[in-house]
Scaffold this motif. Structure first.
Motif, PDB file in Angstrom:
ATOM      1  N   PHE A 190     -13.588  -6.692   5.632  1.00 17.29           N
ATOM      2  CA  PHE A 190     -13.797  -5.207   5.691  1.00 17.29           C
ATOM      3  C   PHE A 190     -12.511  -4.242   6.135  1.00 17.29           C
ATOM      4  CE2 PHE A 190     -15.118  -0.774   6.705  1.00 17.29           C
ATOM      5  CZ  PHE A 190     -15.920  -0.600   5.579  1.00 17.29           C
ATOM      6  N   TYR A 191     -12.376  -4.815   7.463  1.00 15.43           N
ATOM      7  CA  TYR A 191     -11.210  -3.902   8.083  1.00 15.43           C
ATOM      8  C   TYR A 191      -9.702  -4.011   7.440  1.00 15.43           C
ATOM      9  CZ  TYR A 191     -14.411  -4.152  12.231  1.00 15.43           C
ATOM     10  OH  TYR A 191     -15.494  -3.980  12.927  1.00 15.43           O
ATOM     11  N   GLY A 193      -9.354  -4.838   4.173  1.00 13.43           N
ATOM     12  CA  GLY A 193      -9.638  -4.120   2.865  1.00 13.43           C
ATOM     13  C   GLY A 193      -9.490  -2.636   2.806  1.00 13.43           C
ATOM     14  N   MET A 194      -9.946  -2.282   4.269  1.00 13.74           N
ATOM     15  CA  MET A 194      -9.750  -0.824   4.234  1.00 13.74           C
ATOM     16  C   MET A 194      -8.446  -0.331   4.740  1.00 13.74           C
ATOM     17  SD  MET A 194     -12.643   0.805   3.615  1.00 13.74           S
ATOM     18  CE  MET A 194     -12.840  -0.582   2.258  1.00 13.74           C
ATOM     19  N   ASP A 195      -7.813  -1.363   5.290  1.00 15.85           N
ATOM     20  CA  ASP A 195      -6.153  -0.958   5.642  1.00 15.85           C
ATOM     21  C   ASP A 195      -5.524  -0.653   4.040  1.00 15.85           C
ATOM     22  OD1 ASP A 195      -3.856  -0.457   6.743  1.00 15.85           O
ATOM     23  OD2 ASP A 195      -3.577  -2.801   6.938  1.00 15.85           O
ATOM     24  N   CYS A 196      -6.083  -1.296   2.944  1.00 15.69           N
ATOM     25  CA  CYS A 196      -5.434  -1.297   1.664  1.00 15.69           C
ATOM     26  C   CYS A 196      -5.772   0.195   1.031  1.00 15.69           C
ATOM     27  CB  CYS A 196      -5.767  -2.212   0.835  1.00 15.69           C
ATOM     28  SG  CYS A 196      -5.456  -2.186  -0.887  1.00 15.69           S
ATOM     29  N   PHE A 197      -7.239   0.427   1.213  1.00 18.60           N
ATOM     30  CA  PHE A 197      -7.895   1.785   1.004  1.00 18.60           C
ATOM     31  C   PHE A 197      -7.344   2.974   1.626  1.00 18.60           C
ATOM     32  CE2 PHE A 197     -11.065   5.099   1.311  1.00 18.60           C
ATOM     33  CZ  PHE A 197     -11.337   5.326   0.020  1.00 18.60           C
ATOM     34  N   THR A 274      -5.410  -2.273  20.057  1.00 16.25           N
ATOM     35  CA  THR A 274      -6.338  -2.339  19.068  1.00 16.25           C
ATOM     36  C   THR A 274      -5.688  -2.952  17.767  1.00 16.25           C
ATOM     37  OG1 THR A 274      -7.429  -0.371  19.877  1.00 16.25           O
ATOM     38  CG2 THR A 274      -8.109  -0.785  17.706  1.00 16.25           C
ATOM     39  N   LYS A 275      -6.508  -3.500  17.206  1.00 14.64           N
ATOM     40  CA  LYS A 275      -5.670  -4.320  15.829  1.00 14.64           C
ATOM     41  C   LYS A 275      -5.662  -3.349  14.756  1.00 14.64           C
ATOM     42  CE  LYS A 275      -5.469  -8.407  14.812  1.00 14.64           C
ATOM     43  NZ  LYS A 275      -4.479  -9.251  14.543  1.00 14.64           N
ATOM     44  N   HIS A 276      -4.613  -3.228  13.681  1.00 14.47           N
ATOM     45  CA  HIS A 276      -4.079  -2.524  13.050  1.00 14.47           C
ATOM     46  C   HIS A 276      -5.296  -2.162  12.036  1.00 14.47           C
ATOM     47  CE1 HIS A 276      -1.590  -0.277  10.540  1.00 14.47           C
ATOM     48  NE2 HIS A 276      -1.755  -0.882   9.363  1.00 14.47           N
ATOM     49  N   GLY A 277      -5.824  -3.236  11.533  1.00 12.36           N
ATOM     50  CA  GLY A 277      -7.067  -2.853  10.297  1.00 12.36           C
ATOM     51  C   GLY A 277      -8.289  -1.974  11.018  1.00 12.36           C
ATOM     52  N   CYS A 281      -9.519   1.969  10.522  1.00 11.57           N
ATOM     53  CA  CYS A 281     -10.937   2.342  10.318  1.00 11.57           C
ATOM     54  C   CYS A 281     -11.484   3.314  11.366  1.00 11.57           C
ATOM     55  CB  CYS A 281     -11.887   1.154  10.328  1.00 11.57           C
ATOM     56  SG  CYS A 281     -11.453   0.129   8.755  1.00 11.57           S
ATOM     57  N   ILE A 282     -11.187   3.105  12.662  1.00 10.32           N
ATOM     58  CA  ILE A 282     -11.586   3.866  13.796  1.00 10.32           C
ATOM     59  C   ILE A 282     -11.537   5.295  13.559  1.00 10.32           C
ATOM     60  CG2 ILE A 282     -11.540   4.261  16.493  1.00 10.32           C
ATOM     61  CD1 ILE A 282     -11.460   1.390  16.558  1.00 10.32           C
ATOM     62  N   VAL A 283     -10.067   5.627  13.237  1.00  4.25           N
ATOM     63  CA  VAL A 283      -9.307   6.647  13.278  1.00  4.25           C
ATOM     64  C   VAL A 283      -9.901   7.594  11.794  1.00  4.25           C
ATOM     65  CG1 VAL A 283      -7.035   8.112  12.759  1.00  4.25           C
ATOM     66  CG2 VAL A 283      -7.134   6.272  14.368  1.00  4.25           C
TER      67      VAL A 283
END
Length: 360
Positions: A190-191, A193-197, A274-277, A281-283
């Motif tokens: 998910f994380y 994948g959301m980096d891509c989104f 904090t890991k990039h992906g 998401c957190i931001v």
């Protein structure tokens, strides 16, 4: 006006099981029997013979297992380069990265630093690399980061988190084998994948947008919606499509730029590791005023896949720590200009960033 002359990955192979062709691909690129291929492999595959037994080792070739628990650092690149120089008389025939964005970025950086003097931190920025990297290959085992296609390798240095952005950074060869992503845990899937989104959202909503970026960004955006919101995809279809979404998402920012989420997540990553992906998401969860419809979609995706993001990670930070994060975020000027336009400094303040970080 001068247009960017953007370097592309020159060769790419796609297909389930295409990893098995790695030996055939590398063989003609070997410089001599003493010049090894160095495989940088995510250490989650240590002891996983399904993957490691298929790495085509010959002569003095070497596998170096690397933990992706932390974001890649300039000091880590320097240590790897020194290790390779000291342990092999001949310069390697090539560097092959097998893993997620962390491993792929390390592979790109090591390939660059084997031909450029000094320390990796000296090359954090735009177009500072003077000499071509050695031959390097990217093989993603998780989809979403776009590292396999980008001209940057994102590194945390002693003073900043910033990529080595150069025409010499992109891989010479990429192998896209969706089968390699089959064991990715749901949260990690998910994380990234959301980096891509988020790449797509920031590209499509940015002031740098053009038809080149828009074409790739729209395709990746639609694929992400299909993968993360619809129920009719098989696991294999989902793996195939996310791998292509990652590729297209990476291409969408090639000729444009990312935006607010990436700028702020760099601050989190630099200060808190904090890991990039997950950082994105957190931001992004708190950026409704910048990307209202897309943040709503993101929250729908999060709910559908039962993802609980870490909360209150900035709760115990002092003013000095907030200022460090804000300095890192604001130093990424192209990202802010893309997000908010040339007058971005009038639109974003330190107070605004503190208030956003305090929500995280």
């Amino acid at each position: 006006m001068a247009y960017k002359n953007y370097p592309m990955v020159s060769r790419v192979i796609f297909g389930r099981g295409s990893f098995n062709q790695l030996g055939d691909i590398l063989e003609p690129m070997r410089l001599n029997e003493k010049a090894p291929f160095i495989f940088l492999v995510d250490d989650v595959f240590k002891g996983n013979s399904w993957l490691t037994s298929r790495i085509p080792l010959a002569y003095k070739d070497e596998i170096i297992y690397i933990s992706a628990d932390e974001e890649p650092k300039t000091s880590q690149v320097d240590e790897l380069v020194e290790q390779l120089i000291l342990s092999h008389n001949d310069r390697p025939s090539g560097i092959i990265g097998i893993g997620g964005g962390t491993i792929l970025d390390l592979a790109k950086a090591v390939a660059i630093m084997l031909t450029n003097e000094g320390l990796a931190k000296d090359y954090q920025g735009w177009d500072l690399v003077k000499f071509p990297a050695i031959y390097h290959v990217g093989i993603p085992t998780i989809s979403g980061t776009g590292s396999e296609v980008s001209r940057t390798t994102v590194l945390t240095g002693p003073e900043k988190k910033l990529g080595i952005n150069s025409d010499f950074t992109p891989f010479d060869q990429v192998i896209l084998d969706p089968e390699l992503t089959k064991d990715v845990p749901t949260n990690q899937w998910f994380y990234t994948g959301m980096d891509c989104f988020i790449h797509c959202v920031e590209s499509l909503n940015g002031t740098y947008l053009n038809a080149f970026s828009k074409t790739y960004g729209e395709k990746a955006y639609e694929l992400c919606k299909e993968i993360f919101l619809e129920n009719n995809l098989s696991e294999k279809e989902s793996q195939d499509k996310l791998m292509m979404a990652s590729w297209h998402g990476g291409m969408s920012i090639a000729y444009s730029q990312v935006g607010v989420a990436h700028a702020m997540s760099y601050g989190l990553s630099y200060l808190l590791g904090t890991k990039h992906g997950i950082g994105n998401c957190i931001v992004f969860d708190h950026l409704s005023e910048f990307y209202p419809e897309d943040v709503k979609l993101f929250k729908d995706m999060k709910a559908k896949h039962k993802i609980d993001l870490p909360q209150n990670i900035c709760r115990d930070l002092d003013d000095n720590e907030f200022n460090i994060m804000i300095d890192i975020a604001l130093s990424l000027e192209p990202l802010w200009e893309n997000a908010l336009g040339k007058q971005w400094k009038q639109k974003i303040s330190r107070e605004k960033l503190i208030s956003l970080y305090k929500k995280m």
